[in-house]
Design an enzyme around this catalytic site. Structure first.
Site, PDB file in Angstrom:
ATOM      1  N   HIS A   1       0.831  -1.214   0.000  1.00 47.30           N
ATOM      2  CA  HIS A   1       0.000   0.000   0.000  1.00 47.30           C
ATOM      3  C   HIS A   1       0.867   1.266   0.000  1.00 47.30           C
ATOM      4  O   HIS A   1       0.531   2.253  -0.650  1.00 47.30           O
ATOM      5  CB  HIS A   1      -0.954   0.017   1.193  1.00 47.30           C
ATOM      6  CG  HIS A   1      -1.880  -1.164   1.216  1.00 47.30           C
ATOM      7  ND1 HIS A   1      -2.596  -1.525   2.319  1.00 47.30           N
ATOM      8  CD2 HIS A   1      -2.194  -2.079   0.256  1.00 47.30           C
ATOM      9  CE1 HIS A   1      -3.322  -2.609   2.045  1.00 47.30           C
ATOM     10  NE2 HIS A   1      -3.073  -2.972   0.794  1.00 47.30           N
TER      11      HIS A   1
ATOM     12  N   ASP B   1      -3.438  -2.552  -4.909  1.00 49.25           N
ATOM     13  CA  ASP B   1      -2.441  -3.594  -4.590  1.00 49.25           C
ATOM     14  C   ASP B   1      -1.520  -3.878  -5.776  1.00 49.25           C
ATOM     15  O   ASP B   1      -0.308  -4.028  -5.613  1.00 49.25           O
ATOM     16  CB  ASP B   1      -3.158  -4.919  -4.263  1.00 49.25           C
ATOM     17  CG  ASP B   1      -3.545  -5.031  -2.800  1.00 49.25           C
ATOM     18  OD1 ASP B   1      -3.071  -4.241  -1.975  1.00 49.25           O
ATOM     19  OD2 ASP B   1      -4.344  -5.946  -2.501  1.00 49.25           O
TER      20      ASP B   1
ATOM     21  N   HIS C   1      -0.926 -11.155  -5.004  1.00 47.41           N
ATOM     22  CA  HIS C   1       0.494 -10.798  -4.896  1.00 47.41           C
ATOM     23  C   HIS C   1       1.402 -11.845  -5.540  1.00 47.41           C
ATOM     24  O   HIS C   1       2.418 -11.512  -6.132  1.00 47.41           O
ATOM     25  CB  HIS C   1       0.876 -10.627  -3.427  1.00 47.41           C
ATOM     26  CG  HIS C   1       0.042  -9.595  -2.725  1.00 47.41           C
ATOM     27  ND1 HIS C   1      -0.007  -8.280  -3.132  1.00 47.41           N
ATOM     28  CD2 HIS C   1      -0.797  -9.687  -1.669  1.00 47.41           C
ATOM     29  CE1 HIS C   1      -0.812  -7.613  -2.341  1.00 47.41           C
ATOM     30  NE2 HIS C   1      -1.316  -8.436  -1.446  1.00 47.41           N
TER      31      HIS C   1
HETATM   32 ZN    ZN Z   1      -4.008  -4.566  -0.196  1.00 53.23          ZN
END
Ligand code: ZN
Length: 308
Positions: A77, A238, A261
């Site tokens: 973030h 993200d 991710h």
């Molecule tokens: Zn996040």
């Protein structure tokens, strides 16, 4: 010409980590041009960790970077905030093992950086120009990056839940407002995931103050959503943070389909694995831009007096 940027003054932020549950303090310090974004474990041998896909040490519900035994969790973030504000250079000192989660979005980072101001430096900005399509996938999920004349992020989420059956959003860096449209979008999660995360030693600091929690009945948080499509906006947030781990701004089109991710990290590794996939260029070469058919995004044109 597009110049590199840093913060005008040191920005100090404190708060708890969503996974560790521990308090941490960070200082975002001004740096000279060509330094890049460097993290430092100020509480632990002052080990520096530079941005590189090779320095990603975990992608389980957060992006963690590490080097030489030191690591910092949940960098995405903060990195997204730096990306959105066009900052290329900063030394981020961290006292603790995880970047504070704050309200679960990038709002506080962006506000505090804008309060401190943004400094234009005297070197042209660098970009990674995507030359060939790259795609990584898992069952029913993918992340891809394609050549494009500008930088845009297109994301789709789809869950087995009536609120989140299908959300799609595209964010164009040339003309849309990161601060208003993306930075306030918070982390979200399903109520039945909480126990699994905690069993894995994660989400110890998670609460309704920093996560939008979704149950079978709907949003648990009394304040509801900040945007109707806040979850997909958060996935864009993200992904920008994950892409910033390259350390260089991208000119290309990113597409995420239920990606997280882990796939974002695999995408960066795949992109950088073949030098034919990309070219590193500097702003300020209009002829090069013309020959390669891209334009430097307007959003990156620095304001004359700090912000806006
Ligand atoms: Zn996040």
């Amino acid at each position: 010409m597009n110049y590199q940027r840093t913060v005008k003054r040191t920005v100090t932020i404190e708060g708890i980590g969503v996974h560790s549950g521990k308090t941490a303090k960070i200082k975002i310090n001004p740096q000279d041009a060509q330094s890049g974004i460097i993290f430092m474990r100020a509480d632990n041998g002052r080990q520096k960790i530079s941005l590189s896909p090779a320095h990603v040490v975990s992608t389980m519900n957060n992006s963690a970077i590490g080097f030489n035994g030191s690591r910092i969790m949940t960098v995405e973030h903060l990195l997204s905030s730096l990306y959105g504000l066009g900052i290329d250079n900063a030394l981020v000192e961290v006292w603790g093992e995880e970047i504070p989660i704050l309200d679960g979005s990038a709002k506080v980072f962006v506000e505090e950086i804008l309060k401190a101001g943004i400094e234009k430096l005297d070197k042209p900005k660098k970009f990674i120009l995507v030359k060939k399509p790259v795609r990584v996938e898992e069952t029913n999920k993918y992340a891809a990056i394609d050549p494009s004349p500008d930088f845009r992020v297109d994301f789709v989420i789809s869950y087995d839940h009536p609120l989140l059956k299908y959300q799609r959003r595209e964010f164009k860096f040339d003309g849309e407002d990161f601060e208003k449209e993306i930075s306030p979008a918070r982390t979200f999660g399903f109520i039945n995931e909480v126990e699994v995360l905690r069993n894995n030693g994660l989400a110890k600091g998670g609460s309704l103050d920093n996560v939008v929690v979704i149950s079978d009945e709907g949003v648990v948080n009394p304040e509801g959503m900040r945007f109707r499509d806040e979850p997909v906006r958060h996935k864009i947030l993200d992904s920008l943070g994950d892409l910033m781990i390259l350390g260089t701004y991208i000119i290309g089109q990113y597409r995420g389909f239920k990606a997280g991710h882990k796939l974002n990290h695999q995408l960066l590794m795949a992109l950088m694995s073949n030098p034919d996939n990309y070219q590193i260029i500097e702003a300020g070469h209009p002829r090069l831009a013309k020959e390669n058919g891209f334009k430097i995004p307007r959003w990156l044109t620095p304001p004359e007096n700090g912000h806006k």
